[in-house]
Design an enzyme around this catalytic site. Structure first.
Site, PDB file in Angstrom:
ATOM      1  N   ASP A 155      20.423  -8.068   4.774  1.00  0.00           N
ATOM      2  CA  ASP A 155      18.990  -7.786   4.724  1.00  0.00           C
ATOM      3  C   ASP A 155      18.248  -8.804   5.596  1.00  0.00           C
ATOM      4  O   ASP A 155      18.733  -9.917   5.822  1.00  0.00           O
ATOM      5  CB  ASP A 155      18.523  -7.894   3.264  1.00  0.00           C
ATOM      6  CG  ASP A 155      17.085  -7.462   3.073  1.00  0.00           C
ATOM      7  OD1 ASP A 155      16.553  -6.741   3.942  1.00  0.00           O
ATOM      8  OD2 ASP A 155      16.489  -7.847   2.043  1.00  0.00           O
ATOM      9  N   GLU A 156      17.071  -8.442   6.083  1.00  0.00           N
ATOM     10  CA  GLU A 156      16.225  -9.340   6.901  1.00  0.00           C
ATOM     11  C   GLU A 156      17.040  -9.943   8.052  1.00  0.00           C
ATOM     12  O   GLU A 156      16.987 -11.149   8.314  1.00  0.00           O
ATOM     13  CB  GLU A 156      15.630 -10.464   6.033  1.00  0.00           C
ATOM     14  CG  GLU A 156      14.819  -9.977   4.854  1.00  0.00           C
ATOM     15  CD  GLU A 156      13.444  -9.453   5.244  1.00  0.00           C
ATOM     16  OE1 GLU A 156      13.195  -9.289   6.448  1.00  0.00           O
ATOM     17  OE2 GLU A 156      12.640  -9.190   4.333  1.00  0.00           O
TER      18      GLU A 156
ATOM     19  N   GLN B  29       8.950  -8.598  12.545  1.00  0.00           N
ATOM     20  CA  GLN B  29       8.664  -9.515  11.440  1.00  0.00           C
ATOM     21  C   GLN B  29       9.528 -10.773  11.511  1.00  0.00           C
ATOM     22  O   GLN B  29       9.725 -11.455  10.495  1.00  0.00           O
ATOM     23  CB  GLN B  29       8.874  -8.799  10.103  1.00  0.00           C
ATOM     24  CG  GLN B  29       7.915  -7.632   9.887  1.00  0.00           C
ATOM     25  CD  GLN B  29       8.048  -7.033   8.500  1.00  0.00           C
ATOM     26  OE1 GLN B  29       7.684  -7.629   7.493  1.00  0.00           O
ATOM     27  NE2 GLN B  29       8.584  -5.820   8.445  1.00  0.00           N
TER      28      GLN B  29
ATOM     29  N   ARG C 255       0.851  -6.932   4.902  1.00  0.00           N
ATOM     30  CA  ARG C 255       0.985  -7.186   3.454  1.00  0.00           C
ATOM     31  C   ARG C 255      -0.097  -6.433   2.687  1.00  0.00           C
ATOM     32  O   ARG C 255       0.007  -6.246   1.481  1.00  0.00           O
ATOM     33  CB  ARG C 255       0.827  -8.679   3.129  1.00  0.00           C
ATOM     34  CG  ARG C 255       1.789  -9.665   3.773  1.00  0.00           C
ATOM     35  CD  ARG C 255       3.222  -9.299   3.610  1.00  0.00           C
ATOM     36  NE  ARG C 255       3.685  -8.553   4.772  1.00  0.00           N
ATOM     37  CZ  ARG C 255       4.814  -7.862   4.812  1.00  0.00           C
ATOM     38  NH1 ARG C 255       5.595  -7.806   3.768  1.00  0.00           N
ATOM     39  NH2 ARG C 255       5.175  -7.219   5.906  1.00  0.00           N
TER      40      ARG C 255
ATOM     41  N   LYS D  17      13.019  -0.573   3.124  1.00  0.00           N
ATOM     42  CA  LYS D  17      14.342  -1.089   3.484  1.00  0.00           C
ATOM     43  C   LYS D  17      15.157  -1.483   2.246  1.00  0.00           C
ATOM     44  O   LYS D  17      16.378  -1.262   2.206  1.00  0.00           O
ATOM     45  CB  LYS D  17      14.223  -2.278   4.435  1.00  0.00           C
ATOM     46  CG  LYS D  17      13.629  -3.534   3.843  1.00  0.00           C
ATOM     47  CD  LYS D  17      13.637  -4.677   4.828  1.00  0.00           C
ATOM     48  CE  LYS D  17      13.044  -5.934   4.210  1.00  0.00           C
ATOM     49  NZ  LYS D  17      13.808  -6.414   3.053  1.00  0.00           N
ATOM     50  N   THR D  18      14.494  -2.047   1.232  1.00  0.00           N
ATOM     51  CA  THR D  18      15.220  -2.422   0.019  1.00  0.00           C
ATOM     52  C   THR D  18      15.754  -1.186  -0.688  1.00  0.00           C
ATOM     53  O   THR D  18      16.868  -1.184  -1.221  1.00  0.00           O
ATOM     54  CB  THR D  18      14.311  -3.227  -0.931  1.00  0.00           C
ATOM     55  OG1 THR D  18      13.785  -4.358  -0.236  1.00  0.00           O
ATOM     56  CG2 THR D  18      15.087  -3.706  -2.146  1.00  0.00           C
TER      57      THR D  18
END
Length: 745
Positions: free
Chosen positions: A218-219, A249, A603, A32-33
């Protein structure tokens, strides 16, 4: 168009959709980044958008810095001017320009969590509120919730039959009045005040709508109500908004995050285009399959089918420990195995241990210390929350904003000047009555009767010092200004005179603060006092995490979000811990706990170890725990079960184990942390009839250690253990069934 060559087809599509509302569901590890940074670069390089017309917002300074650096690497100097920021930093920047319209001065100070709670305690004392009946943290949490929902003191209508809400209303009103008098804002105010500013002054809102022609968030699953309102205000005209996130998430409901913001986005923006990123680049196939099986149990989610081209990888390893000590030994065993000859080229930095609550780290830390394995605890006491750092920052804050009464109270007698708390309380009451800031009240009180000449002289000297430092602030670089205040206040001199290890440690921390400032000055032409104070006030736990040192990372599952490690341990997968008992059985709460487990699993890049303990100590007593319901959701074919191997010897068993004496504070938890606590006995198991009815405080005799006194008892039957303090060898943790104890009283 060469930018697109680095992206997969779905990522390319997300970059190319530049006009109108766009919702990107980005699964864990799906890049996504990369999409956000390439989208910014594409807008500038291919669409001719000016950098300053792009506004990208995220949740941590670390994420914002990473995004900014990636864009600059893609475009070089042409990316300068792009506004990439956190929500709170962006709002602070807006308010620095316009807050005078709301009755504040531009040099306002930002209260962090510690400042906020400290100030609330002062108000509650003045209102004669019982801290046990109305815990300050509960009050602070209540205020945060109100601010997250955009409710002001005047708008808040407490339930007349709810005493907590009624007292909360009183504190809220008084708290906001005091903030205004101190020219201060807290984190919640930063967001709330901008929405108020935009609502009251349409011309200010219009200027930012015209400036920020392309908005990216973002997020997005972590946004709360007021953050969503703020973003909607900014895009009302052009509706060029791209939100990126993953509902699977969303783990911050307890602090106001609304997963509904991302799930209902298409309803609020009917013309929304939706793109789903489903290729995972981080984890092995087995880890990803297991995580998918867990999160699929949630009902309230957008369906995603994550997949990866990564190798299948090893199965997930699961261990059922006797207790938390056995669980910690298992972790250390597995860490050591990774350093066996020919096994791996891993470093300690490649490994992380996740747990649900901070208290779980104790047993793990003890075992790591015993085996001389370096580690770092993420989310412990922040650097900027240490007393000596807070003291220096309080001086800087008062120099920048003389209305900051909280900082004044902190340092008026630091180092000691002989100005006591009662004197300050008297001046504070005087200042409130005169409707003055504490600093102005202090200056006026000197001219009044009621203070002794000696106290007045000390106050005059303090005011002279602050005024002198405020003059220095106009001409000195920030690093020199900080060194000047340390010299003029004799802060370092007093620490050096103490001559203790603690004092020298504080001096080292202050030296590190100077290094931080100098580092910033090397990167910028001039670092203003105001910008530096904003930066340190808005630091998060994740911002402070650095993987430069070769250390195992220990952190809560909440802290783990946004990070990744080749090897991950998730411990305490038990009912009551994960899911946590305080979250209740509501569907929304249980689904968030499941998402938390999912975040921890995703993670891991290559190896994932899961563990639970059959018994875990709570308040000194052993308590049997059921396996977490989430374990039932893992497919058996993806699991391998670790057999018990017995107690692991210290890696340095031939030497005197290293002790971290800085942890000794005399509490039972600290007694447990010493390497001298181990199970003794010859292994002969007695029948239940052979157990002694041990009680705390009872005197006993051991055949080897002599007489001692029982400090705690945990467990039952053959699993019963006791901590006994012996006069000859100190604390020992003994298995009662094989210790051959004699009761003396």
């Amino acid at each position: 168009m060469s930018l697109l060559n680095d992206l997969n087809p779905v990522q390319q599509k997300a970059v190319l959709e530049t006009e109108g509302p766009l919702l990107v569901f980005a699964g864990a590890g799906s890049g996504k980044t990369r999409v956000l940074t390439y989208r910014i670069a594409y807008l500038i390089q291919e669409k001719g958008v000016q950098p300053w017309n792009i506004f990208a917002v995220t949740f941590t300074n670390k994420a914002a810095d990473e995004m900014r650096e990636r864009v600059e690497r893609l475009l070089g100097g042409s990316a300068k001017g792009t506004w990439i920021s956190t929500f709170h930093s962006a709002c602070a920047r807006i308010l620095r320009q316009h807050i005078e319209r709301l009755g504040f001065q531009r040099n306002f100070v930002i209260y962090d969590d510690q400042d906020q709670e400290r100030h609330l305690k002062t108000i509650m004392k003045e209102l004669n509120l019982d801290f046990k009946m109305f815990p300050p943290r509960a009050i602070r949490s209540g205020l945060e919730q109100l601010k997250n929902e955009g409710i002001t003191p005047d708008q808040y209508s407490p339930n007349p039959y709810n005493i907590f809400q009624k007292r909360l209303a009183l504190v809220y009103q008084r708290y906001q009045e005091d903030l205004h008098r101190n020219n201060a804002l807290d984190f919640g105010d930063l967001l709330a005040f901008v929405t108020v500013l935009f609502r009251r002054f349409p011309e200010v809102l219009k200027s930012y709508q015209e400036l920020c022609r392309f908005v990216m968030v973002d997020e997005f699953q972590d946004t709360n109500l007021i953050q969503y309102q703020l973003i909607r205000q900014m895009v009302e005209g052009h509706r060029n908004i791209c939100v990126v996130g993953d509902d699977d998430q969303s783990i911050y409901r307890w602090r106001g995050a609304e997963v509904g913001n991302i799930l209902n986005f298409e309803k609020d923006f009917s013309e929304t285009k939706v793109i789903t990123l489903e290729q995972n680049y981080r984890s092995t196939q087995n880890i990803l399959r297991a995580a998918n099986h867990v999160v699929r149990e949630n009902r309230y989610r957008k369906e995603k089918k994550l997949w990866t081209e990564n190798p299948e990888g090893e199965l997930l390893t699961f261990y059922v420990a006797d207790d938390e000590t056995d669980e910690a030994r298992f972790i250390v065993q597995k860490i050591v195995e990774h350093f066996s000859i020919g096994k791996s080229t891993r470093s300690y930095r490649d490994m992380a241990v996740f747990y649900r609550i901070n208290a779980q780290s104790r047993a793990i830390e003890d075992e790591l210390v015993k085996n001389r394995i370096p580690y770092t605890v993420v989310g412990g006491m922040k650097f900027y929350e240490r007393k000596e750092i807070k003291d220096v920052l309080a001086y800087l804050k008062l120099m920048n904003n003389s209305s900051d009464g909280l900082s004044l109270k902190r340092i008026i007698n630091v180092p000691s000047r002989g100005i006591g708390e009662k004197t300050i309380e008297k001046i504070e009451a005087f200042s409130r009555e005169k409707r003055l800031s504490l600093y102005e009240g202090l200056k006026q009180a000197i001219a009044e009767d009621g203070l002794t000449p000696a106290i007045k002289a000390k106050m005059r000297e303090f005011i002279r010092l602050i005024e002198e430092l405020r003059k220095d602030a106009g001409s000195f670089p920030l690093s020199q200004l900080t060194l000047a205040l340390l010299a003029k206040t004799e802060y370092l001199k007093r620490l050096k005179e103490e001559g203790t290890e603690e004092a020298f440690s504080k001096m080292e921390n202050i030296d590190e603060l100077i290094n931080v400032i100098m580092g910033l000055e090397q990167g910028e032409e001039r670092v203003s006092l105001e910008s530096f104070l904003d930066k340190v006030s808005l630091v998060t736990d994740v911002d402070l995490y650095e993987d430069k040192g070769n250390r195992v990372s220990l952190m809560t599952l909440h802290c783990a979000k946004g990070l990744e490690f080749p090897v991950v341990f998730i411990v305490g997968i038990e009912e009551g811990l994960l899911p946590h008992y305080r979250r209740g059985e509501e569907i929304e709460d249980m689904e968030e706990e499941r998402r938390l487990f999912y975040v921890g699993m995703t993670r891991a890049k290559e190896r994932l170890f899961l563990s639970r303990a059959e018994e875990r100590s709570t308040f000194g007593m052993g308590r049997a725990n059921l396996a977490s319901r989430f374990l039932d959701e893992l497919p058996m074919e993806l699991m391998q079960f670790e057999e018990k191997r017995g107690k692991m010897e210290s890696l340095f068993s031939q030497e005197t184990p290293w002790r971290d004496d800085t942890h000794q504070t005399g509490s039972m938890a600290d007694d447990l942390s010493q390497e001298s606590l181990f199970l003794e006995g010859d292994g002969v198991v007695l029948s239940p009839e052979g157990f002694y009815p041990l009680k705390i405080g009872m005197r006993v005799r051991h055949p080897k250690f002599g007489e001692g006194r029982v400090k705690s008892v945990e467990g039952m039957d053959e699993n019963q253990k006791a901590i006994i303090v012996f006069g000859t060898v100190g604390s020992k943790r003994l298995k009662v069934c094989s210790a051959h104890l004699e009761i003396l009283e």
